[in-house]
Design a protein around this motif. Structure first.
Motif, PDB file in Angstrom:
ATOM      1  N   ARG A  10       0.825  -1.209   0.000  1.00  0.00           N
ATOM      2  CA  ARG A  10       0.000   0.000   0.000  1.00  0.00           C
ATOM      3  C   ARG A  10       0.863   1.264   0.000  1.00  0.00           C
ATOM      4  NH1 ARG A  10      -3.248  -3.373   3.262  1.00  0.00           N
ATOM      5  NH2 ARG A  10      -2.169  -2.692   5.172  1.00  0.00           N
TER       6      ARG A  10
ATOM      7  N   LEU B  57      -8.222  -4.568  -0.403  1.00  0.00           N
ATOM      8  CA  LEU B  57      -8.130  -4.422  -1.848  1.00  0.00           C
ATOM      9  C   LEU B  57      -9.155  -5.337  -2.511  1.00  0.00           C
ATOM     10  CD1 LEU B  57      -4.258  -4.367  -2.408  1.00  0.00           C
ATOM     11  CD2 LEU B  57      -5.834  -2.418  -2.462  1.00  0.00           C
TER      12      LEU B  57
ATOM     13  N   ARG C 207      -5.061  -0.461  -6.821  1.00  0.00           N
ATOM     14  CA  ARG C 207      -5.111   0.309  -5.573  1.00  0.00           C
ATOM     15  C   ARG C 207      -5.966   1.567  -5.751  1.00  0.00           C
ATOM     16  NH1 ARG C 207      -2.368   4.501  -3.017  1.00  0.00           N
ATOM     17  NH2 ARG C 207      -2.043   4.212  -0.774  1.00  0.00           N
TER      18      ARG C 207
END
Length: 260
Positions: free
Chosen positions: A134, A191, A260
């Motif tokens: 991330r 996610l 993302r």
């Protein structure tokens, strides 16, 4: 279609680094990945791989790194094992190589368009790796995790798996996940992953097939004499079934990818 073992799928530090003792064998015998896999990654990412800033984490000897390069990605390989990293350097001397692992990515925040874990996510501490993904992945970037798993709808591969289970004295889950649900892979929960299955085959000499088997961590950490005996018996058995000394390995690549 039922898929099964990836015999490296039980994590642990000694097993994760066991490949260093067989890096050349790993590079020569392990399967690569079909074009359709990378087509699927591009489809999920919504962009071509060409020009993408990619980190190939747990790159090993560079099998997936090479395929990403073939598609035009700008790849940095990340590999913790000294033997595997040295083999990658020999095969891909011009590729940037960073010694590290998924738990600590030594890259700037929001610096990667694509982060891949080919056969390597299961070796990480998932919570730590997810946090690093991330951080390093740019907004709109893609995380792609994939595994080659043997397709045991093919009878000879199903029979071989049964022999492997008896030899190691374990249940199927200890050779690798049988099911394809996301929870089996311990994916980052925040996610939204897309799951794809990509079947493919390769025809290889029997010797290469046995070297492929022997390059898995369960063999590399087993008693050497017992492992050699099993592989010798397997050679004799398979030569009866494939007298020309050529086998067709069947795989399904299990891909989990998220933007993302």
């Amino acid at each position: 279609m039922t898929t099964t073992h990836s015999p490296d799928a039980v994590p642990g530090p000694s097993r994760a680094l066991s490949f260093d003792r067989a890096a050349a064998q790993y590079a020569a015998a392990r399967p690569s990945y079909p074009d359709a896999l990378f087509d699927a990654v591009e489809d999920i990412a919504g962009r071509p791989l060409r020009g993408a800033r990619a980190l190939d984490v747990g790159a090993g000897t560079g099998i997936s790194t090479r395929r990403l390069l073939d598609r035009g990605a700008r790849v940095v390989a990340v590999e913790p094992g000294p033997g595997m990293a040295a083999q990658l350097r020999r095969g891909l001397p011009d590729v940037p190589l960073v010694r590290g692992d998924g738990n600590r990515l030594p890259f700037a925040t929001a610096s990667a368009d694509l982060i891949t874990y080919a056969q390597s996510w299961h070796w990480t501490e998932h919570a730590r790796s997810a946090a690093e993904v991330r951080r390093v992945l740019r907004p709109g970037g893609t995380l792609a995790l994939w595994w080659n798993v043997a397709d045991t709808t093919v009878p000879w591969l199903a029979a071989q798996e049964e022999r492997l289970l008896r030899f190691f004295g374990v249940g199927p889950e200890e050779l690798g996940p049988r099911r394809s649900a996301a929870e089996d892979r311990d994916l980052p929960p925040d996610l939204a992953f897309t799951y794809r299955r990509v079947p493919w085959t390769r025809r290889i000499p029997l010797t290469t097939h046995l070297d492929n088997l022997g390059s898995h961590s369960v063999f590399l950490t087993a008693d050497d004499d017992a492992a050699r005996s099993f592989l010798a018996e397997e050679r004799t058995r398979l030569l009866t079934e494939f007298p020309d000394g050529t086998v067709e390995e069947a795989y399904v690549v299990e891909l989990h990818a998220a933007v993302r």
